[in-house]
Design a protein around this motif. Structure first.
Motif, PDB file in Angstrom:
ATOM      1  N   ARG A 130       0.843  -1.202   0.000  1.00 19.89           N
ATOM      2  CA  ARG A 130       0.000   0.000   0.000  1.00 19.89           C
ATOM      3  C   ARG A 130       0.876   1.249   0.000  1.00 19.89           C
ATOM      4  O   ARG A 130       0.612   2.206  -0.736  1.00 19.89           O
TER       5      ARG A 130
ATOM      6  N   ASP B 147       2.424   1.822  -3.442  1.00 22.05           N
ATOM      7  CA  ASP B 147       1.423   2.383  -4.347  1.00 22.05           C
ATOM      8  C   ASP B 147       1.210   3.870  -4.057  1.00 22.05           C
ATOM      9  O   ASP B 147       1.145   4.686  -4.973  1.00 22.05           O
ATOM     10  N   PHE B 148       1.117   4.238  -2.785  1.00 24.05           N
ATOM     11  CA  PHE B 148       0.919   5.635  -2.388  1.00 24.05           C
ATOM     12  C   PHE B 148       2.052   6.511  -2.911  1.00 24.05           C
ATOM     13  O   PHE B 148       1.821   7.501  -3.609  1.00 24.05           O
TER      14      PHE B 148
ATOM     15  N   SER C 161       2.248   6.567  -6.802  1.00 25.20           N
ATOM     16  CA  SER C 161       1.153   7.322  -7.425  1.00 25.20           C
ATOM     17  C   SER C 161       1.249   8.814  -7.177  1.00 25.20           C
ATOM     18  O   SER C 161       1.041   9.620  -8.078  1.00 25.20           O
ATOM     19  N   VAL C 162       1.559   9.203  -5.947  1.00 27.36           N
ATOM     20  CA  VAL C 162       1.554  10.623  -5.590  1.00 27.36           C
ATOM     21  C   VAL C 162       2.815  11.346  -6.080  1.00 27.36           C
ATOM     22  O   VAL C 162       2.734  12.443  -6.622  1.00 27.36           O
TER      23      VAL C 162
ATOM     24  N   GLU D 262      -4.017  14.709  -4.391  1.00 28.13           N
ATOM     25  CA  GLU D 262      -3.556  13.359  -4.726  1.00 28.13           C
ATOM     26  C   GLU D 262      -3.298  12.537  -3.459  1.00 28.13           C
ATOM     27  O   GLU D 262      -3.610  11.351  -3.412  1.00 28.13           O
TER      28      GLU D 262
ATOM     29  N   LYS E 226      -5.302   9.029  -2.415  1.00 26.62           N
ATOM     30  CA  LYS E 226      -4.593   7.768  -2.230  1.00 26.62           C
ATOM     31  C   LYS E 226      -4.602   7.308  -0.773  1.00 26.62           C
ATOM     32  O   LYS E 226      -3.863   6.405  -0.398  1.00 26.62           O
TER      33      LYS E 226
END
Length: 125
Positions: free
Chosen positions: A22, A25-26, A29-30, A86, A90
């Motif tokens: 997780r 991904d955070f 993505s950010v 963002e 997320k």
């Protein structure tokens, strides 16, 4: 005053997470960071672009318990408002909204989904 001729620079940082997937991904993505599995299970090497390298690792209870959120870092961004949105999208939380500090820039304090506190900043030119 230190006896060293020049100040020491931060050369590495670590993000401690209960759920490393997780967290990967955070941050991917950010901020567009890459998190590459490396070494033991649950350990990732973070590449931040032109910045320093880091690690994403699982919180440990043994041999020394990990204190999540014990060292605050600031991530340079191009637009604080956009990145705050963002972060929330997320699963992160805005701890303190954007503050403009004259001569410094726009800064906000946030919390990632793992409970780590850090800042984002768009520095003045």
């Amino acid at each position: 005053m230190s006896k060293h001729a020049a100040p020491f620079n931060v050369s590495h940082f670590a993000v401690n997470a209960h759920d490393v997937d997780r967290a990967a991904d955070f941050y991917g993505s950010v901020f567009g960071w890459t998190c590459q599995p490396w070494g033991p299970p649950g350990f990732f090497l973070i590449t931040t672009g032109d910045g320093i390298h880091g690690a994403l690792q699982g919180v440990q209870d043994h041999p020394v318990p990990t204190r999540v959120g014990a060292f605050e870092c600031t991530v340079s961004v191009d637009d604080v408002d956009r990145v705050l949105a963002e972060i929330e999208a997320k699963g992160g939380t805005v701890q303190s909204g954007k503050v403009t500090i004259p001569g410094v820039g726009d800064i906000a304090r946030v919390i990632d989904p793992e409970g780590n506190v850090f800042c984002i900043a768009k520095y003045s030119d």
